[in-house]
Design a protein around this motif. Structure first.
Motif, PDB file in Angstrom:
ATOM      1  N   MET A 130       0.849  -1.198   0.000  1.00  0.00           N
ATOM      2  CA  MET A 130       0.000   0.000   0.000  1.00  0.00           C
ATOM      3  C   MET A 130       0.879   1.239   0.000  1.00  0.00           C
ATOM      4  SD  MET A 130      -2.967   1.044   2.732  1.00  0.00           S
ATOM      5  CE  MET A 130      -3.863   2.556   2.542  1.00  0.00           C
ATOM      6  N   GLU A 131       0.586   2.192  -0.856  1.00  0.00           N
ATOM      7  CA  GLU A 131       1.393   3.400  -0.971  1.00  0.00           C
ATOM      8  C   GLU A 131       1.220   4.269   0.268  1.00  0.00           C
ATOM      9  OE1 GLU A 131       2.003   7.200  -3.987  1.00  0.00           O
ATOM     10  OE2 GLU A 131       0.555   5.635  -4.459  1.00  0.00           O
ATOM     11  N   GLU A 132       2.368   4.753   0.806  1.00  0.00           N
ATOM     12  CA  GLU A 132       2.331   5.594   1.996  1.00  0.00           C
ATOM     13  C   GLU A 132       1.734   6.962   1.659  1.00  0.00           C
ATOM     14  OE1 GLU A 132       5.389   7.294   5.430  1.00  0.00           O
ATOM     15  OE2 GLU A 132       6.096   5.976   3.831  1.00  0.00           O
ATOM     16  N   GLN A 133       0.864   7.454   2.531  1.00  0.00           N
ATOM     17  CA  GLN A 133       0.251   8.752   2.303  1.00  0.00           C
ATOM     18  C   GLN A 133       1.256   9.863   2.576  1.00  0.00           C
ATOM     19  OE1 GLN A 133      -3.137   7.938   4.981  1.00  0.00           O
ATOM     20  NE2 GLN A 133      -4.455   8.450   3.265  1.00  0.00           N
ATOM     21  N   GLN A 134       1.269  10.852   1.705  1.00  0.00           N
ATOM     22  CA  GLN A 134       2.189  11.964   1.842  1.00  0.00           C
ATOM     23  C   GLN A 134       1.781  12.843   3.015  1.00  0.00           C
ATOM     24  OE1 GLN A 134       2.287  14.619  -1.483  1.00  0.00           O
ATOM     25  NE2 GLN A 134       4.346  15.334  -1.037  1.00  0.00           N
ATOM     26  N   SER A 135       2.763  13.335   3.752  1.00  0.00           N
ATOM     27  CA  SER A 135       2.515  14.205   4.888  1.00  0.00           C
ATOM     28  C   SER A 135       3.203  15.537   4.643  1.00  0.00           C
ATOM     29  CB  SER A 135       3.038  13.556   6.176  1.00  0.00           C
ATOM     30  OG  SER A 135       2.833  14.394   7.286  1.00  0.00           O
ATOM     31  N   THR A 136       2.423  16.616   4.545  1.00  0.00           N
ATOM     32  CA  THR A 136       2.974  17.935   4.262  1.00  0.00           C
ATOM     33  C   THR A 136       2.267  18.983   5.109  1.00  0.00           C
ATOM     34  OG1 THR A 136       1.395  18.597   2.535  1.00  0.00           O
ATOM     35  CG2 THR A 136       3.252  17.209   1.842  1.00  0.00           C
ATOM     36  N   PRO A 137       2.828  20.190   5.178  1.00  0.00           N
ATOM     37  CA  PRO A 137       2.092  21.299   5.795  1.00  0.00           C
ATOM     38  C   PRO A 137       0.806  21.578   5.024  1.00  0.00           C
ATOM     39  CG  PRO A 137       4.424  21.825   5.602  1.00  0.00           C
ATOM     40  CD  PRO A 137       4.199  20.571   4.814  1.00  0.00           C
TER      41      PRO A 137
END
Length: 262
Positions: free
Chosen positions: A1-8
């Motif tokens: 499963m592709e990791e969800q991106q974490s950004t501001p």
């Protein structure tokens, strides 16, 4: 499963609508210190924009937001133990959202906790899905909430509800949030973003001088800080504006007015 991106928080502008999105789904959209500064910068940019007439605030994933990262707040107090007064930086971020001149629609896509509840209360309209729920754990964590946040709770939800949430840390589901006024409408999850955009388009179609002036006045009235002179100046500006002439003319001609904010 592709990791969800974490950004501001991200900012996207389309036509007259801006969307701010909390974007740390893997952390339940927890608001980090850098996120607070980014959100303030987004608000500063939007406040100066004549193009943007409404703003949508929402989150990525199944949560709206888990609120502030209290670990960094504790670290900041430990770095200056001799300082008598400690300022919670989260308060400035929420105030930046409340003070946006444009109407702000909060699309609550999921659970909302802690400081994020105040972030939602700083918005002008709150839509939630049937699965949304809220929780204010300040007392359980030993946190004394900041003043502006407590004012918003009392002015938006009422004295007794604010006491229930702050002093007894009650959990509220969507129906209870609707009953207390925390959310204005429950919307099916697959229709939430469309409903938020529809509300934003409605707000964007109004006369911006009148909308922005009345928003500022209503927020000031809620916090008992209304300046009658500033109010009178805003009222007079609208009465002398091209927008009111266009609005009256369009009403008589039974057509949609074209407001230019002047």
């Amino acid at each position: 499963m592709e990791e969800q991106q974490s950004t501001p928080p991200t900012l996207h502008v389309e036509d007259a609508i801006a969307t701010i999105r909390l974007n740390r789904p893997a952390q339940a959209n927890r608001i980090e210190p850098e996120d607070q500064q980014t959100l303030i910068e987004h608000c500063q940019l939007l406040a100066k924009s004549p193009r943007v007439r409404a703003v949508i605030l929402t989150g990525t994933g199944k949560h709206f937001s888990a609120g502030a990262d209290l670990t960094t707040l504790l670290e900041s107090t430990e770095e200056s133990p001799g300082t008598e007064l400690v300022v919670n930086p989260f308060a400035a971020m929420v105030s930046a959202v409340e003070h946006l001149p444009q109407p702000v629609i909060c699309a609550l896509n999921g659970g909302i906790y802690g400081g994020a509840t105040d972030l939602a209360l700083a918005c002008d309209l709150r839509l939630g899905t049937p699965a949304v729920k809220m929780f204010m754990p300040a007392a359980r964590l030993g946190l004394h909430y900041y003043l502006d946040g407590m004012r918003r709770y009392v002015s938006r939800l009422g004295f007794n509800t604010a006491k229930r949430l702050f002093l007894f840390a009650e959990n509220l589901d969507a129906e209870q949030m609707l009953a207390t006024g925390f959310i204005d409408r429950i919307v099916p999850a697959d229709q939430l973003q469309d409903a938020a955009r529809e509300a934003a388009l409605t707000a964007a179609s109004m006369a911006p001088l009148a909308v922005q002036g009345m928003k500022a006045a209503l927020n000031d009235l809620a916090q008992e800080r209304l300046d009658p002179q500033k109010f009178a100046l805003r009222e007079s500006q609208c009465l002398r504006s091209d927008d009111i002439r266009e609005g009256v003319k369009a009403w008589k001609e039974k057509r949609t007015p074209l407001f230019e904010g002047r």
